[in-house]
Enzyme design. Structure first.
Site, mmCIF file in Angstrom:
data_model
loop_
_atom_site.group_PDB
_atom_site.id
_atom_site.type_symbol
_atom_site.label_atom_id
_atom_site.label_comp_id
_atom_site.label_asym_id
_atom_site.label_seq_id
_atom_site.Cartn_x
_atom_site.Cartn_y
_atom_site.Cartn_z
ATOM 1 N N ARG A 25 1.732 6.681 9.711
ATOM 2 C CA ARG A 25 2.219 7.559 10.784
ATOM 3 C C ARG A 25 3.498 6.929 11.344
ATOM 4 N NH1 ARG A 25 -2.415 4.997 12.444
ATOM 5 N NH2 ARG A 25 -2.169 3.511 14.156
ATOM 6 N N SER A 65 6.934 -0.281 21.874
ATOM 7 C CA SER A 65 7.077 1.137 22.210
ATOM 8 C C SER A 65 6.778 1.377 23.688
ATOM 9 C CB SER A 65 6.136 1.979 21.351
ATOM 10 O OG SER A 65 4.797 1.821 21.796
ATOM 11 N N HIS A 77 1.343 -12.249 17.203
ATOM 12 C CA HIS A 77 2.654 -11.811 17.690
ATOM 13 C C HIS A 77 3.715 -12.897 17.461
ATOM 14 C CE1 HIS A 77 1.198 -8.083 19.203
ATOM 15 N NE2 HIS A 77 0.462 -8.607 20.170
ATOM 16 N N ASP A 127 3.917 -3.462 11.942
ATOM 17 C CA ASP A 127 2.533 -3.248 12.355
ATOM 18 C C ASP A 127 1.633 -4.283 11.688
ATOM 19 O OD1 ASP A 127 0.401 -2.075 13.613
ATOM 20 O OD2 ASP A 127 0.259 -0.363 12.264
ATOM 21 N N GLY A 128 0.613 -4.734 12.420
ATOM 22 C CA GLY A 128 -0.396 -5.595 11.821
ATOM 23 C C GLY A 128 -0.524 -6.976 12.430
ATOM 24 N N ASN A 129 0.228 -7.267 13.489
ATOM 25 C CA ASN A 129 0.143 -8.598 14.102
ATOM 26 C C ASN A 129 -1.261 -8.925 14.594
ATOM 27 O OD1 ASN A 129 2.892 -8.876 13.687
ATOM 28 N ND2 ASN A 129 3.458 -8.557 15.822
ATOM 29 N N GLU A 161 4.612 3.360 24.659
ATOM 30 C CA GLU A 161 3.140 3.410 24.712
ATOM 31 C C GLU A 161 2.521 2.019 24.790
ATOM 32 O OE1 GLU A 161 4.718 7.141 23.346
ATOM 33 O OE2 GLU A 161 4.989 5.132 22.516
ATOM 34 N N SER A 216 4.492 7.207 14.766
ATOM 35 C CA SER A 216 4.247 6.702 16.126
ATOM 36 C C SER A 216 5.446 6.839 17.062
ATOM 37 C CB SER A 216 3.795 5.236 16.054
ATOM 38 O OG SER A 216 2.579 5.118 15.357
ATOM 39 N N TRP A 248 3.194 -0.307 26.692
ATOM 40 C CA TRP A 248 3.003 -0.754 28.074
ATOM 41 C C TRP A 248 1.566 -0.540 28.529
ATOM 42 C CZ3 TRP A 248 6.347 -3.821 30.168
ATOM 43 C CH2 TRP A 248 7.715 -3.724 29.881
ATOM 44 N N LEU A 290 25.623 -7.653 9.512
ATOM 45 C CA LEU A 290 24.425 -6.828 9.673
ATOM 46 C C LEU A 290 24.351 -6.358 11.114
ATOM 47 C CD1 LEU A 290 21.511 -5.849 8.680
ATOM 48 C CD2 LEU A 290 20.679 -8.001 9.652
#
Length: 232
Positions: A186, A57, A29, A12-14, A59, A188, A61, A123
């Site tokens: 949160r 996510s 981004h 989060d935070g871009n 959401e 999300s 969209w 990984l």
């Protein structure tokens, strides 16, 4: 010693990173995508075996069409250009989410990369794209109902393991810790089933500024925690 085996991150935070610098959202981004690539290498070097990243996510969209197009363009670049780097670092990639919502060329590229990296062992990178946990759970419920209706299983045979195997993450252990960057606190609609016993860590760092030092701090914090799983 690193005891953290599976780390999940809500990146989060871009957009805030870009606004703070007077840059367009796309710049945030793009810098975030570069951070993703570096953190994958750092996680592998630090002994993390599973890294699950919330990239887009269901959401998301609903965001501005131009921003969605930018994100899909970055995804196409990643899928097209980074396979050699992924193979060199012995990274296996799994994609989770609603692929039917994605353009066919993107979904096809995801399948190709999953197939080509399936044997890599250093990984496992699990990228959540067009992902929503509630939808994932609903899909698993529908699949369970179909199995019962077709007499493939009995109702009393439904347990946590069976249900977990019907989720997108059926081949991936549950996360040990979930991190959200940028100071938000949160989850999300992220991995609601899988995070049942995960540790939480909220980082003030915006995702584009997230680096190895922050990752090492998170690992050190996890190593100090006592995980009791409700037993005492």
């Amino acid at each position: 010693m690193n005891k953290l085996r599976h780390l999940a991150i809500i990146m989060d935070g871009n957009r805030r990173w870009a606004r703070k610098r007077g840059l367009p959202t796309a710049a945030g981004h793009r810098k975030g995508a570069q951070t993703l690539e570096q953190i994958c290498r750092d996680a592998k070097d630090l002994g993390i075996k599973y890294l699950t990243l919330y990239a887009f996510s269901t959401e998301n969209w609903q965001r501005d069409a131009e921003e969605v197009a930018t994100l899909m363009g970055l995804l196409r670049e990643y899928l097209k250009n980074d396979l050699k780097e992924i193979q060199k670092n012995n990274i296996r990639i799994i994609f989770i989410g609603e692929r039917a919502m994605l353009d066919k060329d993107i979904a096809d590229s995801m399948q190709r990369i999953e197939n080509q990296t399936a044997g890599n062992t250093e990984l496992t990178l699990c990228l959540a794209i067009s992902y929503g946990a509630r939808q994932e759970i609903l899909n698993a419920v529908r699949r369970t109902a179909k199995l019962v209706r077709s007499d493939e299983i009995k109702v009393d045979e439904i347990d946590e393991q069976l249900f977990s195997n019907l989720l997108y993450t059926k081949d991936v252990p549950d996360p040990d810790m979930v991190v959200r960057t940028s100071g938000e606190q949160r989850i999300s609609n992220y991995l609601l089933w899988q995070l049942a016993y995960a540790e939480f860590y909220f980082s003030e760092v915006l995702w584009p500024d997230f680096n190895r030092a922050e990752l090492e701090k998170i690992i050190a914090n996890f190593n100090l925690r006592e995980r009791r799983y409700g037993k005492n």
